[in-house]
Design a protein around this motif. Structure first.
Motif, PDB file in Angstrom:
ATOM      1  N   PHE A 141      -2.662   1.620 -15.343  1.00  0.00           N
ATOM      2  CA  PHE A 141      -1.906   1.899 -14.248  1.00  0.00           C
ATOM      3  C   PHE A 141      -0.430   1.775 -14.182  1.00  0.00           C
ATOM      4  N   GLU A 142      -0.172   0.557 -14.968  1.00  0.00           N
ATOM      5  CA  GLU A 142       1.069  -0.096 -15.283  1.00  0.00           C
ATOM      6  C   GLU A 142       1.955   0.950 -15.849  1.00  0.00           C
ATOM      7  N   PHE A 157       1.425   4.723 -13.352  1.00  0.00           N
ATOM      8  CA  PHE A 157       2.086   4.824 -12.183  1.00  0.00           C
ATOM      9  C   PHE A 157       3.433   5.332 -12.280  1.00  0.00           C
ATOM     10  N   TRP A 175       5.170   8.073  -9.793  1.00  0.00           N
ATOM     11  CA  TRP A 175       6.407   8.042  -9.006  1.00  0.00           C
ATOM     12  C   TRP A 175       7.287   9.233  -9.372  1.00  0.00           C
ATOM     13  N   PHE A 201      -1.610   7.733  -2.644  1.00  0.00           N
ATOM     14  CA  PHE A 201      -0.819   7.076  -3.905  1.00  0.00           C
ATOM     15  C   PHE A 201      -0.089   5.671  -3.240  1.00  0.00           C
ATOM     16  N   TYR A 224      -0.858   2.079  -4.769  1.00  0.00           N
ATOM     17  CA  TYR A 224       0.267   1.350  -5.422  1.00  0.00           C
ATOM     18  C   TYR A 224       0.483  -0.025  -4.725  1.00  0.00           C
ATOM     19  N   TYR A 251      -3.653  -1.858  -5.922  1.00  0.00           N
ATOM     20  CA  TYR A 251      -3.198  -1.810  -7.463  1.00  0.00           C
ATOM     21  C   TYR A 251      -2.479  -3.218  -7.564  1.00  0.00           C
ATOM     22  N   ARG A 252      -1.699  -3.704  -6.624  1.00  0.00           N
ATOM     23  CA  ARG A 252      -1.075  -4.978  -6.617  1.00  0.00           C
ATOM     24  C   ARG A 252      -2.220  -6.134  -6.825  1.00  0.00           C
TER      25      ARG A 252
END
Length: 152
Positions: A47-48, A51, A55, A97, A101, A105-106
């Motif tokens: 994901f890092e 993402f 964006w 999304f 995010y 995700y955090r």
């Protein structure tokens, strides 16, 4: 117009194609082969890297879509129902999304840093479901985009 269409298609291909690969290929293999610490770390790192591309895709999709709608077709009244549907579904996808995010995700990243695998698994499960919804919406947008103007 040609540049806007090309950028729009590239951005949607990167986003929807990335979700399709992650959901249909990477997820089942990772779930079957990797223990939770490795699997959760893998997903946090995937994901890092993915993402930032999402964006960029979101920004390009918004910019090119709005440019085509307003500069080429003179606004929302100048486009067909299929464009309205694409825009509505695209905005929903973008909101999903943003939620992924800024929330799960955090929390997944933080859980991986703390090595809190149960908490990370909960967040990964939520991300999986939300990406599944976005994937379905994205594939629907592709169908609408490619054939929508031919529907009555």
């Amino acid at each position: 117009m040609s540049l806007a269409i090309a950028l729009h298609l590239l951005a949607s291909t990167i986003w929807v194609g990335g979700m399709f690969f992650a959901y249909m290929a990477l997820r089942p293999v990772a779930a079957g082969l990797l223990e939770p610490p490795t699997r959760l770390t893998l997903w946090a790192r995937v994901f890092e890297r993915f993402f930032p591309w999402v964006w960029a895709a979101v920004l390009v999709l918004l910019g090119s879509g709005l440019w085509m709608t307003f500069a080429v077709f003179g606004g929302m009244a100048g486009v067909g129902l299929h464009v309205h549907l694409m825009m509505a579904l695209g905005v929903i996808m973008m909101l999903i999304f943003l939620h992924i995010y800024f929330a799960p995700y955090r929390r997944l990243s933080q859980a991986v840093e703390r090595e809190d695998w149960p908490a990370g698994a909960v967040q990964l499960g939520l991300i999986r479901r939300l990406i599944g919804i976005n994937l379905i919406l994205g594939l629907l947008v592709v169908v609408i985009a490619s054939g929508g103007r031919y529907f009555p």
